[in-house]
Each structure stands twice: as C-alpha cells, then as structure tokens.
Scaffold this motif. Sequence first.
Motif, mmCIF file in Angstrom:
data_model
loop_
_atom_site.group_PDB
_atom_site.id
_atom_site.type_symbol
_atom_site.label_atom_id
_atom_site.label_comp_id
_atom_site.label_asym_id
_atom_site.label_seq_id
_atom_site.Cartn_x
_atom_site.Cartn_y
_atom_site.Cartn_z
ATOM 1 N N LYS A 161 0.422 -1.567 0.178
ATOM 2 C CA LYS A 161 0.060 -0.053 -0.114
ATOM 3 C C LYS A 161 0.769 0.864 -0.014
ATOM 4 N N ASN A 162 1.592 0.908 0.549
ATOM 5 C CA ASN A 162 2.636 1.869 0.698
ATOM 6 C C ASN A 162 3.748 2.765 -0.536
ATOM 7 N N TYR A 163 3.967 1.925 -1.151
ATOM 8 C CA TYR A 163 5.078 2.238 -2.535
ATOM 9 C C TYR A 163 4.419 1.520 -3.813
ATOM 10 N N PHE A 164 4.971 1.873 -4.707
ATOM 11 C CA PHE A 164 5.061 0.904 -6.013
ATOM 12 C C PHE A 164 6.370 1.036 -6.387
ATOM 13 N N HIS A 165 6.853 -0.045 -7.722
ATOM 14 C CA HIS A 165 7.607 -0.326 -8.527
ATOM 15 C C HIS A 165 7.180 -0.219 -10.046
ATOM 16 N N ALA A 166 8.164 0.223 -10.851
ATOM 17 C CA ALA A 166 7.571 0.889 -12.430
ATOM 18 C C ALA A 166 8.548 0.609 -13.190
ATOM 19 N N LEU A 167 8.412 -0.023 -14.049
ATOM 20 C CA LEU A 167 10.304 -0.567 -15.328
ATOM 21 C C LEU A 167 9.988 0.255 -16.064
ATOM 22 N N PHE A 168 10.396 1.764 -16.511
ATOM 23 C CA PHE A 168 10.021 2.178 -17.754
ATOM 24 C C PHE A 168 10.969 2.679 -18.749
ATOM 25 N N LYS A 169 10.733 2.652 -20.036
ATOM 26 C CA LYS A 169 11.826 2.903 -20.882
ATOM 27 C C LYS A 169 11.779 4.105 -21.376
#
Length: 484
Positions: A133-141
């Motif tokens: 609930k307190n964080y996210f991981h996002a893999l971007f190009k």
Amino acid sequence: MEPLALEDTLTLKQSAAWKDWEKELPFIHPTELKSASYNLLEFPNLNMKIIVWNVRGANRDEFIPQAMDIIATHKPSNFIVLEAKSNGIRAKNVSKLLGFDGLQFIDPNDTRGGIWILYKPTVKLILYDDDRKNYFHALFKFNPNNKEVLLTGVHAPLTRAVDRHRFWRQIRENLPPDDTPWMMVEDLNEVMSQADKMGGRGFRQSQCKDMRMLVDAACLVDLGYNGNPYTWHNAREGAANIRERLDRALANPSWLNTFPNTMVTHLPRTFSDHNPLLITLFNLHIAGNYPFRCKMAWLDHDEFKDYFVNNWNDGNRDFLAGRANFLNSIKNWNENIFGNIIKHKKRLIAIINGIQLSLSKHFSNFLFQLGKDIIRDLNCIYHAEKIIWAQKAGLDWRKYGDCNTKYFHYFAKFKKSRGRILCLQDNNNNLVDDQFALKELARNYFINIFTSTASLDQKLMKSFSYPKTIDETSLNSIIASPST
C-alpha cells in the motif's frame, strides 16, 4: 520533554522578527509579477523531468489549478502524486484534465495514503508492481536507445515508528539487481540527520536505523537538492514552527552511470504542506580539456622515479622549463609505459584463463609459476585501479582501503555530477545552458573582474604621493650641519 538543541535556539531568537513578516515581505499581487521589477525566470526545457508531490489530498478543488500550473511551467513526463487520499475514479478524471495518457494508482487505506503515477506517451511502461500500500515499482523505457530504468515511489507509514522500521526492512529484503538503474523518490516521514530538521525535538540516530541499513545495502546516494532545504513544515509560527526535509530522491550507482547529471529542485510550497520535487534527468556528455592531475598510482610504478628525474630535474634546466617538459611528455608515458589499466587487466585475466585451462590437461611447473606471477601482477593492477578511483572521488584510499574499487568509482561519479555547471544567468537575466556559451560566459566574467581600465590606473597614479629627490650637494650640506 527533551532539551532544546543548538539549532532550536535559532527559532527562539527569530520568533519576534517572524511576527512582523508582513512588514518585511509585503503582499505582491500576481499581476505585478509580470512587471520588470519582478522578472520571473523561465528555465530551459532540458531532457526529461519528473514531478513528485505529496499533496495531502487530491480531492480538493484547489489541487487542479495548482497542478496544472506546475505542469505547464516544467512540462514533466512523469507526475507522481503521494498521499492522494482518492480512489481510482478521481485519479482517472484528474489524469485526463492534466493531459496524461498513462495512469497507475494505489487506493488509499481508509483516509490515509494513496499514490498516483501519471506519465506521458513519450515514455513506455514495461512492468508495474504495487503489492504494498505504501510504494510501487515501475520499470520504464525513457529512451529507445537506453536500457530500462526502475522508478520507485514511496510514502512511508506515518503513524508509528515501528511500522516504518518494518517497512524499510521489507524493501531491503527485495532489492532490484545491481545493474538496474534505480531511483527511489519518497516521502520518508522521518529525517536522516539533524541537518534535515529545524525546530521541535532533537534528532535521534535510532529513528532512521533501518532506513540507513537500506541505503547501505543498495548503495543508494542522496541526489541532494537546489532551493529550500526543507520540504515540509507544520504551518505554525515562532518557536512552535518545525521544518524538516522529508522528501528526497535516492539513486544507485547504475542510475548515476545512466543519468550522471540528475538534478533535484525543491519547488515553492503553495498548496500542500510539502514542497513538490522537480527531478531533471540531464542525459548529456560534456567533453573538454581537463586540468592536469598527478596520479598517485604512478608513484608505485618502477620506472616513474627515473622518468621524473630525467624529464624534470636533469640539472640543465630551471624549474619552469623542467615542469613544462614533464607536462608535455607525461601523457605519452602514461599511455605507453604505465598503460591502460582496464585493457591490461583484461589481458592478464585472459592469460590466466589460458594457463589454467592448459594446467587442467597436463601439469607444467613453468606454467604454474607463470600463473602465480601473473596473478601477482593482476593484484597490483587492482591496487592501482583502487588508488586512481579513490583519488578521483576525493577520498583517502588508505583510510578506506577495505572498500572495493566500485565504492570509489561510485563516489567519483557522484562528485563529478554534483560539481558540474549546467546553467548560468547572463547580464541580461537570460539563462544560458549551451556548453560553449557557458564557457564563454564564465571566461568573460573573470576577464571583466581582473582587467583594469586606463582611467582607473590614472586615478591611482594621481593618488600616490612620491618622495622628492635632492642632489648630492644638498645631501652633503644636510649631513655636515650640526644636529640640534
């Protein structure tokens, strides 16, 4: 109640002055800001930008115009909203109003939390994970020519310290691979040193123990900031006012290799009690002539002492001539005699591999001894490489000798990125970001400082009082005259 720290006494001394802030800082109407006396600088649109903002509730109507103004001014590719306190329906509506096509969100926990990540179509989202609930991981190009980068948005638990400690341990147990460029943007809800806090209770080292363990485990570095040193305040006056730096950006060495000129700016606080963070990714390479630096690793080379004596102090030239001759020839010696350490290291490792493959088939005492000698030479190469990177990082390698070369390389990258000038303001209040124009601007500035004008020289000459001269006859008569 804990005693006041030294920093806290400053608020007591200034509390009386703060009551009269309206006299010192009168209200300026927005229309007057467009006049010549209040010229607002417009920063150049450089590469990619990310906005991170703890808005303390995105349901309020005031949030939309404030966010629109920030987006219109800085044109970010990603806009991360922390503590949105709103559901997905509100997030989708706001995303369309602000002009973002991509959206991922984390629903709030009752009336707390909630994270939105909005992004433009110019960036491509590869993977996304928000199990917590307190964080996210996002893999971007971010760029088709660059590798994927990991962006983590964090809003640490606010209520209890024990929950934050558990939260940091969970992240530490699931770190990304070292070769993945990773930046963590976050609202820590706690400070990491006394320098991050002004007012209130003093800082305790134990309150951020697990956070520091996470930073050490992932080799994260604080990217620093430009602007206001504090990103949150409690909106109270006088001695009751507390200011803290709760929001920051951290990055690992792989991120610094990919974006070595990442810059964090604390924008003005207008809507929330938190300052927005503007993160600019300068993906540029600046080449130029660098000043000469004597490498400490040269001193360990067997031939350097004789080379130095023969090229500087051979007894037939003075100091300046010897110095000039040494500087002209040291580059050639460094390339041909001292050699490229990286290439030399790869060559030795290849030779060691061949020797070991040969010994696996049949034993040879000659190859066995040769392998030991080459391994000894390889260890000398590692030692020299450590000294070179420690010198570039500005650290004493004898003090940090137990650290590996990657540690020094990491600090050298960070030091180089922090010391680089990317933008200057000229005499016409224009911001200059072109590298050639920056060099010329700096050169002209110092020329104007150290160049004197003829009129000034004449005034100085007139101000001096020179002693009067006398002839030899008058001098003899003065000497011969009796003293009184």
